[in-house]
Design a protein around this motif. Structure first.
Motif, PDB file in Angstrom:
ATOM      1  N   ARG A  14      -0.298   1.789  -8.778  1.00  0.00           N
ATOM      2  CA  ARG A  14      -0.228   0.795  -7.701  1.00  0.00           C
ATOM      3  C   ARG A  14       1.216   0.688  -7.226  1.00  0.00           C
ATOM      4  O   ARG A  14       2.152   0.988  -7.962  1.00  0.00           O
ATOM      5  CB  ARG A  14      -0.743  -0.554  -8.209  1.00  0.00           C
ATOM      6  N   TYR A  15       1.387   0.232  -6.000  1.00  0.00           N
ATOM      7  CA  TYR A  15       2.708   0.198  -5.364  1.00  0.00           C
ATOM      8  C   TYR A  15       3.172  -1.241  -5.159  1.00  0.00           C
ATOM      9  O   TYR A  15       2.373  -2.101  -4.792  1.00  0.00           O
ATOM     10  CB  TYR A  15       2.649   0.944  -4.032  1.00  0.00           C
ATOM     11  N   PHE A  16       4.475  -1.462  -5.380  1.00  0.00           N
ATOM     12  CA  PHE A  16       5.029  -2.812  -5.349  1.00  0.00           C
ATOM     13  C   PHE A  16       6.374  -2.843  -4.651  1.00  0.00           C
ATOM     14  O   PHE A  16       7.088  -1.854  -4.599  1.00  0.00           O
ATOM     15  CB  PHE A  16       5.204  -3.352  -6.773  1.00  0.00           C
ATOM     16  N   GLN A  17       6.703  -4.031  -4.151  1.00  0.00           N
ATOM     17  CA  GLN A  17       8.006  -4.294  -3.546  1.00  0.00           C
ATOM     18  C   GLN A  17       8.532  -5.600  -4.121  1.00  0.00           C
ATOM     19  O   GLN A  17       7.779  -6.554  -4.319  1.00  0.00           O
ATOM     20  CB  GLN A  17       7.874  -4.431  -2.035  1.00  0.00           C
ATOM     21  N   LEU A  18       9.820  -5.629  -4.384  1.00  0.00           N
ATOM     22  CA  LEU A  18      10.507  -6.863  -4.746  1.00  0.00           C
ATOM     23  C   LEU A  18      11.906  -6.781  -4.173  1.00  0.00           C
ATOM     24  O   LEU A  18      12.329  -5.730  -3.710  1.00  0.00           O
ATOM     25  CB  LEU A  18      10.536  -7.083  -6.263  1.00  0.00           C
ATOM     26  N   VAL A  73      -0.195 -10.413  -5.002  1.00  0.00           N
ATOM     27  CA  VAL A  73      -0.781 -10.561  -3.684  1.00  0.00           C
ATOM     28  C   VAL A  73      -0.786  -9.187  -3.027  1.00  0.00           C
ATOM     29  O   VAL A  73       0.248  -8.547  -2.904  1.00  0.00           O
ATOM     30  CB  VAL A  73       0.046 -11.540  -2.817  1.00  0.00           C
ATOM     31  N   GLN A  74      -1.943  -8.722  -2.625  1.00  0.00           N
ATOM     32  CA  GLN A  74      -2.020  -7.408  -1.993  1.00  0.00           C
ATOM     33  C   GLN A  74      -1.889  -7.567  -0.490  1.00  0.00           C
ATOM     34  O   GLN A  74      -2.536  -8.410   0.111  1.00  0.00           O
ATOM     35  CB  GLN A  74      -3.357  -6.748  -2.334  1.00  0.00           C
ATOM     36  N   LYS A  75      -1.020  -6.741   0.092  1.00  0.00           N
ATOM     37  CA  LYS A  75      -0.808  -6.772   1.545  1.00  0.00           C
ATOM     38  C   LYS A  75      -1.573  -5.660   2.205  1.00  0.00           C
ATOM     39  O   LYS A  75      -1.760  -4.618   1.710  1.00  0.00           O
ATOM     40  CB  LYS A  75       0.673  -6.636   1.856  1.00  0.00           C
ATOM     41  N   ASP A  86       0.829  -1.207   0.000  1.00  0.00           N
ATOM     42  CA  ASP A  86       0.000   0.000   0.000  1.00  0.00           C
ATOM     43  C   ASP A  86       0.867   1.262   0.000  1.00  0.00           C
ATOM     44  O   ASP A  86       2.079   1.212   0.217  1.00  0.00           O
ATOM     45  CB  ASP A  86      -0.982  -0.004   1.166  1.00  0.00           C
ATOM     46  N   LEU A  87       0.225   2.395  -0.242  1.00  0.00           N
ATOM     47  CA  LEU A  87       0.921   3.681  -0.289  1.00  0.00           C
ATOM     48  C   LEU A  87       1.637   3.966   1.026  1.00  0.00           C
ATOM     49  O   LEU A  87       2.759   4.477   1.023  1.00  0.00           O
ATOM     50  CB  LEU A  87      -0.083   4.802  -0.603  1.00  0.00           C
ATOM     51  N   HIS A  88       1.019   3.626   2.141  1.00  0.00           N
ATOM     52  CA  HIS A  88       1.605   3.882   3.450  1.00  0.00           C
ATOM     53  C   HIS A  88       2.970   3.196   3.577  1.00  0.00           C
ATOM     54  O   HIS A  88       3.952   3.811   4.003  1.00  0.00           O
ATOM     55  CB  HIS A  88       0.647   3.413   4.555  1.00  0.00           C
ATOM     56  N   ARG A  89       3.050   1.930   3.216  1.00  0.00           N
ATOM     57  CA  ARG A  89       4.328   1.186   3.282  1.00  0.00           C
ATOM     58  C   ARG A  89       5.361   1.817   2.347  1.00  0.00           C
ATOM     59  O   ARG A  89       6.521   1.990   2.708  1.00  0.00           O
ATOM     60  CB  ARG A  89       4.085  -0.285   2.908  1.00  0.00           C
ATOM     61  N   TYR A  90       4.935   2.163   1.141  1.00  0.00           N
ATOM     62  CA  TYR A  90       5.820   2.770   0.142  1.00  0.00           C
ATOM     63  C   TYR A  90       6.434   4.063   0.692  1.00  0.00           C
ATOM     64  O   TYR A  90       7.638   4.270   0.625  1.00  0.00           O
ATOM     65  CB  TYR A  90       5.018   3.039  -1.125  1.00  0.00           C
ATOM     66  N   MET A  91       5.598   4.934   1.251  1.00  0.00           N
ATOM     67  CA  MET A  91       6.075   6.219   1.759  1.00  0.00           C
ATOM     68  C   MET A  91       6.927   6.048   3.017  1.00  0.00           C
ATOM     69  O   MET A  91       7.889   6.802   3.212  1.00  0.00           O
ATOM     70  CB  MET A  91       4.886   7.144   2.040  1.00  0.00           C
ATOM     71  N   ASP A  92       6.607   5.072   3.854  1.00  0.00           N
ATOM     72  CA  ASP A  92       7.438   4.803   5.034  1.00  0.00           C
ATOM     73  C   ASP A  92       8.861   4.448   4.636  1.00  0.00           C
ATOM     74  O   ASP A  92       9.826   4.951   5.212  1.00  0.00           O
ATOM     75  CB  ASP A  92       6.856   3.659   5.865  1.00  0.00           C
ATOM     76  N   VAL A  93       8.991   3.577   3.660  1.00  0.00           N
ATOM     77  CA  VAL A  93      10.329   3.159   3.224  1.00  0.00           C
ATOM     78  C   VAL A  93      11.042   4.314   2.537  1.00  0.00           C
ATOM     79  O   VAL A  93      12.236   4.532   2.760  1.00  0.00           O
ATOM     80  CB  VAL A  93      10.249   1.927   2.290  1.00  0.00           C
TER      81      VAL A  93
END
Length: 118
Positions: A87-91, A116-118, A42-49
């Motif tokens: 949309r926001y992603f992590q790898l 998979v959406q977290k 989500d956007l929150h996780r993206y902005m935190d990192v």
């Protein structure tokens, strides 16, 4: 790496022998074990990192952006974050991965609809 060697009791013989090829293979396998496919966050996780450390290799265009976490997991493998199609992603992968390759991998996953959406 040091490999234990069975000896016949000779006190002057070292039980360990350094093997550069074994050590290189060990670290390469260890780094590869951290590599993951893109997952949606989500956007929150993206902005935190993004606010944790100065980002590495922050790139983008009008349709996408990506950056890499400044700390490595192992070797040159690190967390990579991206925004694609709103949309926001992590790898997790090599820090040398290009922005274009990151976007390509995410779009490949999106086309399979297995994100998979977290």
């Amino acid at each position: 790496m040091y490999a234990p060697e069975i000896t016949t009791g000779s006190a002057g013989v070292s039980r360990f022998e350094w093997n550069a090829a074994a050590e290189a293979a060990y670290w390469e396998a260890r780094a590869k074990s951290y590599v993951t496919a893109p997952v949606e966050i989500d956007l929150h996780r993206y902005m935190d990192v993004l606010g944790t450390l100065p980002p590495l290799d922050w790139q983008g265009d009008r349709d996408s952006e990506s950056f890499k976490f400044a700390e490595m997991m192992c070797g040159s493998v690190t967390d990579i974050y991206a925004k694609v199609e709103g949309r926001y992603f992590q790898l997790c992968d090599e820090c040398t991965l290009s922005h274009a390759e990151i976007v390509r991998r995410i779009k490949e996953v999106l086309s399979k609809k297995t994100v998979v959406q977290k």
